[in-house]
Design a protein around this motif. Structure first.
Motif, PDB file in Angstrom:
ATOM      1  N   THR A   8     -13.061   3.163  36.584  1.00  0.00           N
ATOM      2  CA  THR A   8     -13.445   1.774  36.282  1.00  0.00           C
ATOM      3  C   THR A   8     -13.215   1.463  34.795  1.00  0.00           C
ATOM      4  OG1 THR A   8     -15.742   2.368  35.749  1.00  0.00           O
ATOM      5  CG2 THR A   8     -15.312   1.744  38.038  1.00  0.00           C
ATOM      6  N   THR A  13     -11.398  -1.526  40.016  1.00  0.00           N
ATOM      7  CA  THR A  13     -12.459  -0.655  40.519  1.00  0.00           C
ATOM      8  C   THR A  13     -11.758   0.224  41.548  1.00  0.00           C
ATOM      9  OG1 THR A  13     -13.869  -2.612  40.476  1.00  0.00           O
ATOM     10  CG2 THR A  13     -14.801  -0.608  41.466  1.00  0.00           C
ATOM     11  N   SER A  32      -9.856  -7.035  39.631  1.00  0.00           N
ATOM     12  CA  SER A  32     -10.363  -8.359  39.277  1.00  0.00           C
ATOM     13  C   SER A  32      -9.293  -9.117  38.484  1.00  0.00           C
ATOM     14  CB  SER A  32     -11.669  -8.248  38.481  1.00  0.00           C
ATOM     15  OG  SER A  32     -11.499  -7.439  37.338  1.00  0.00           O
ATOM     16  N   ARG A  49     -18.830  -7.021  35.455  1.00  0.00           N
ATOM     17  CA  ARG A  49     -19.595  -7.619  36.556  1.00  0.00           C
ATOM     18  C   ARG A  49     -18.894  -7.380  37.886  1.00  0.00           C
ATOM     19  NH1 ARG A  49     -20.266 -13.317  34.877  1.00  0.00           N
ATOM     20  NH2 ARG A  49     -20.370 -12.475  32.795  1.00  0.00           N
ATOM     21  N   SER A  50     -17.575  -7.474  37.858  1.00  0.00           N
ATOM     22  CA  SER A  50     -16.849  -7.290  39.099  1.00  0.00           C
ATOM     23  C   SER A  50     -16.871  -5.814  39.559  1.00  0.00           C
ATOM     24  CB  SER A  50     -15.466  -7.892  38.925  1.00  0.00           C
ATOM     25  OG  SER A  50     -14.488  -7.100  39.380  1.00  0.00           O
ATOM     26  N   HIS A  51     -16.917  -4.865  38.601  1.00  0.00           N
ATOM     27  CA  HIS A  51     -17.078  -3.455  38.989  1.00  0.00           C
ATOM     28  C   HIS A  51     -18.394  -3.246  39.739  1.00  0.00           C
ATOM     29  CE1 HIS A  51     -13.595  -1.905  37.025  1.00  0.00           C
ATOM     30  NE2 HIS A  51     -13.988  -2.193  35.812  1.00  0.00           N
ATOM     31  N   ILE A  52     -19.448  -3.894  39.247  1.00  0.00           N
ATOM     32  CA  ILE A  52     -20.765  -3.730  39.896  1.00  0.00           C
ATOM     33  C   ILE A  52     -20.687  -4.193  41.350  1.00  0.00           C
ATOM     34  CG2 ILE A  52     -23.177  -4.553  39.899  1.00  0.00           C
ATOM     35  CD1 ILE A  52     -22.978  -4.657  36.831  1.00  0.00           C
ATOM     36  N   GLU A  53     -19.972  -5.296  41.552  1.00  0.00           N
ATOM     37  CA  GLU A  53     -19.849  -5.848  42.900  1.00  0.00           C
ATOM     38  C   GLU A  53     -19.040  -4.929  43.824  1.00  0.00           C
ATOM     39  OE1 GLU A  53     -17.885  -9.957  44.458  1.00  0.00           O
ATOM     40  OE2 GLU A  53     -18.757  -9.919  42.440  1.00  0.00           O
ATOM     41  N   TYR A  54     -17.968  -4.324  43.274  1.00  0.00           N
ATOM     42  CA  TYR A  54     -17.020  -3.586  44.128  1.00  0.00           C
ATOM     43  C   TYR A  54     -17.306  -2.093  44.280  1.00  0.00           C
ATOM     44  CZ  TYR A  54     -13.765  -7.580  44.035  1.00  0.00           C
ATOM     45  OH  TYR A  54     -13.162  -8.799  44.171  1.00  0.00           O
ATOM     46  N   THR A  56     -19.588   0.136  45.160  1.00  0.00           N
ATOM     47  CA  THR A  56     -20.086   0.797  46.372  1.00  0.00           C
ATOM     48  C   THR A  56     -19.125   0.639  47.545  1.00  0.00           C
ATOM     49  OG1 THR A  56     -22.299   0.425  45.529  1.00  0.00           O
ATOM     50  CG2 THR A  56     -22.138   1.066  47.829  1.00  0.00           C
ATOM     51  N   SER A  91     -17.302  -1.550  31.427  1.00  0.00           N
ATOM     52  CA  SER A  91     -16.592  -1.174  32.658  1.00  0.00           C
ATOM     53  C   SER A  91     -16.776   0.318  32.947  1.00  0.00           C
ATOM     54  CB  SER A  91     -15.094  -1.473  32.523  1.00  0.00           C
ATOM     55  OG  SER A  91     -14.882  -2.862  32.523  1.00  0.00           O
ATOM     56  N   VAL A  94     -20.172   1.436  34.489  1.00  0.00           N
ATOM     57  CA  VAL A  94     -20.433   1.241  35.921  1.00  0.00           C
ATOM     58  C   VAL A  94     -19.953   2.458  36.723  1.00  0.00           C
ATOM     59  CG1 VAL A  94     -20.037  -0.235  37.936  1.00  0.00           C
ATOM     60  CG2 VAL A  94     -20.213  -1.267  35.660  1.00  0.00           C
TER      61      VAL A  94
END
Ligand code: KG4
Ligand code: ZN
Length: 357
Positions: A8, A13, A32, A49-54, A56, A91, A94
Motif C-alpha cells: 500500500t 491497494t 485509486s 482513505r481509499s486503502h482503508i476502504e479496500y 480487507t 498509505s 494502512v
C-alpha cells in the motif's frame, strides 16, 4: 512455502499469494488512480482513505483466489510480507497495520519489505495458473543487473544474490516516471503520464526538438528534472512565449503535432539516458542477466531500445507485475524466509517513508 504479500505504498491497494518465490497463486490490485486523475497526481489523503476502504476485501480476495477450495485459506499461509517503505506515510501505515494485526492474530512471521528492491523480485515469478499472465520461462540468475524505474525511483542495482546488492546509481532529483507524469501535465496529456506520453509519442517525431541529457559526477546516477524543465522551456518557445509564461496555460496553446513531437522528443532522451547507463553497467560488471522493473518498465520504446542494444537478453515480467502489486512483495517475502532473514516484530514494526535500498 506460501507467503501473503501486502502493498500500500502509493495509490494501489494490493495483495497476492506467492509459493516458493516463483509461483503466482493470486494477485489482486485495487487502484485509486481514477480518484487522483483530476488532480494530475496522487493526493496522499485520498490514497490513504481509499486503502482503508479496500484493504480487507483485497486481502480476502487474494486468499480466496489462491485457495478456492480451502475451508480456511489461512491454514495454507506460512508468513506475511508487507511494504514498510519507501512511500507515502499514511498509505504505508494502512498496509503495515493490517499486516501486523494479521501476523499477531494468525500467529505468522512478518517480513518487512523494501518496496524498491521488491520491484526487482517480480522477475522471479515464472509460473501461474491465473489467466492472462505472460511470465518469463526462467528466473534471473546472479549477478543480476537491475534497472528499477518507477514513479518514485530510478536506480541501477547489481544483485550478487537476493539480499546482497550494490546500488550503482540513482536519481539525484525526479524519478523517471515522475518526469513522464510532470511532462504530460505540462503538454496537456492525462495522468498517469507514462502511458499517455508513450501513446502520443507514437505519432510524434523524436528528433523534432533538441533536449539535453544530464551529465552526472557518478556515471550511474540519474537526473531528470533538467530534462523536464527543458521541455517546459521548449514548449514556451514553441507557442512564442517567454520563460515566465505560466506552465498550466501552455497545453491549450499547443497543436496536436507539437504535443506529439514534444512527447516523442522527451521520451527519446529519457529512454536513451536509461539505455546508456544500463549499457555502461553491463560492460563494467558483466552481469549474468538483466531485469527491468517498476512502472516505467512497461514502456515499449524502452523495451525495444534495450532489446536492440544490450548484449544480453533482458528478462521482462508481465505488465501487471511491473506496476505496483502484492506479488513482488510476496516473492521478496518468500526469499527472505528461505534465506533466513529475521522476521520483524509484529508489535512494533513501523513505516519508513524515506527508506532507501
Ligand atoms: O511502479 P509504479 O506503479 O509506482 C511507483 O512505485 O512509483 O510506477 C508508476 C510510474 C508512473 O510514473 C507512470 O507514469 C509510469 O510508472 N509508467 C510508465 C508507463 N506505464 C507506467 N512510464 C512510461 N511508459 C509507460 N508505458
Ligand atoms: Zn513501485
Amino acid at each position: 512455502m506460501n507467503i501473503l504479500g501486502i502493498e500500500t505504498s502509493c495509490d494501489e491497494t494490493a495483495a497476492a499469494v506467492v509459493r516458493d518465490g516463483s509461483e503466482l497463486l493470486s494477485n489482486v490490485v485495487a487502484s485509486s488512480l481514477d480518484l487522483h486523475a483530476a488532480y494530475g497526481g496522487v493526493v496522499p489523503e485520498i490514497a490513504a482513505r481509499s486503502h482503508i476502504e479496500y484493504i480487507t476485501p483485497v486481502i480476502d480476495e487474494a486468499l480466496s483466489t489462491a485457495f478456492p477450495t480451502a475451508e480456511d485459506p489461512w491454514r495454507e499461509i506460512d508468513g506475511i510480507a508487507v511494504t514498510y517503505g519507501p512511500g507515502l506515510g499514511g498509505s504505508l501505515l494502512v498496509g503495515v497495520l493490517a499486516a501486523r494485526t494479521l501476523a499477531i492474530l494468525k500467529d505468522r512471521p512478518l517480513y518487512a519489505v523494501n518496496h524498491v528492491a521488491a520491484h526487482a523480485f517480480a522477475n522471479f515469478l515464472t509460473s501461474t495458473s491465473l489467466p492472462n499472465y505472460t511470465l518469463p520461462a526462467n528466473p534471473p540468475t546472479f549477478p543480476m543487473l537491475s534497472l528499477i524505474v518507477s514513479g518514485g525511483h530510478t536506480q541501477l542495482v547489481l544483485f550478487r544474490s537476493h539480499f546482497d546488492y550494490n546500488v550503482l546509481g540513482q536519481t539525484n532529483d525526479d524519478a523517471v516516471g515522475e518526469a513522464f507524469d510532470k511532462v504530460a501535465k505540462i503538454i496537456g496529456l492525462p495522468y498517469p503520464g507514462g502511458p499517455s506520453i508513450s501513446k502520443a509519442a507514437e505519432s510524434g517525431d523524436p528528433a523534432a526538438y533538441k533536449l539535453p541529457k544530464a551529465r552526472m559526477e557518478n556515471k550511474y546516477d540519474f537526473s531528470f528534472s533538467g530534462l523536464k524543465t527543458a521541455v517546459l522551456r521548449t514548449a514556451q518557445a514553441v507557442i512564442g512565449e517567454s520563460f515566465s509564461f505560466p506552465s498550466h496555460q501552455i497545453a491549450e496553446r499547443l497543436t496536436g503535432t507539437q504535443r506529439e513531437d514534444l512527447a516523442a522528443s522527451f521520451q527519446r532522451v529519457a529512454v536513451d539516458t536509461l539505455l546508456d547507463k544500463t549499457l555502461q553497467a553491463c560492460e563494467e560488471f558483466a552481469p549474468a542477466c538483466i531485469v527491468v522493473a517498476g512502472g516505467v518498465a512497461a514502456n515499449q520504446s524502452l523495451r525495444s531500445a534495450l532489446k536492440e542494444q544490450l548484449p544480453l537478453p533482458v528478462n521482462y515480467t508481465d505488465f501487471k507485475l511491473c506496476t505496483d502489486n502484492g506479488a513482488m512483495i510476496a516473492a521478496y517475502g518468500c526469499f527472505a524466509a528461505a534465506n533466513g532473514v529475521e522476521p520483524s516484530n509484529a508489535y512494533s514494526l513501523d513505516v519508513e517513508p524515506s527508506l532507501s535500498m
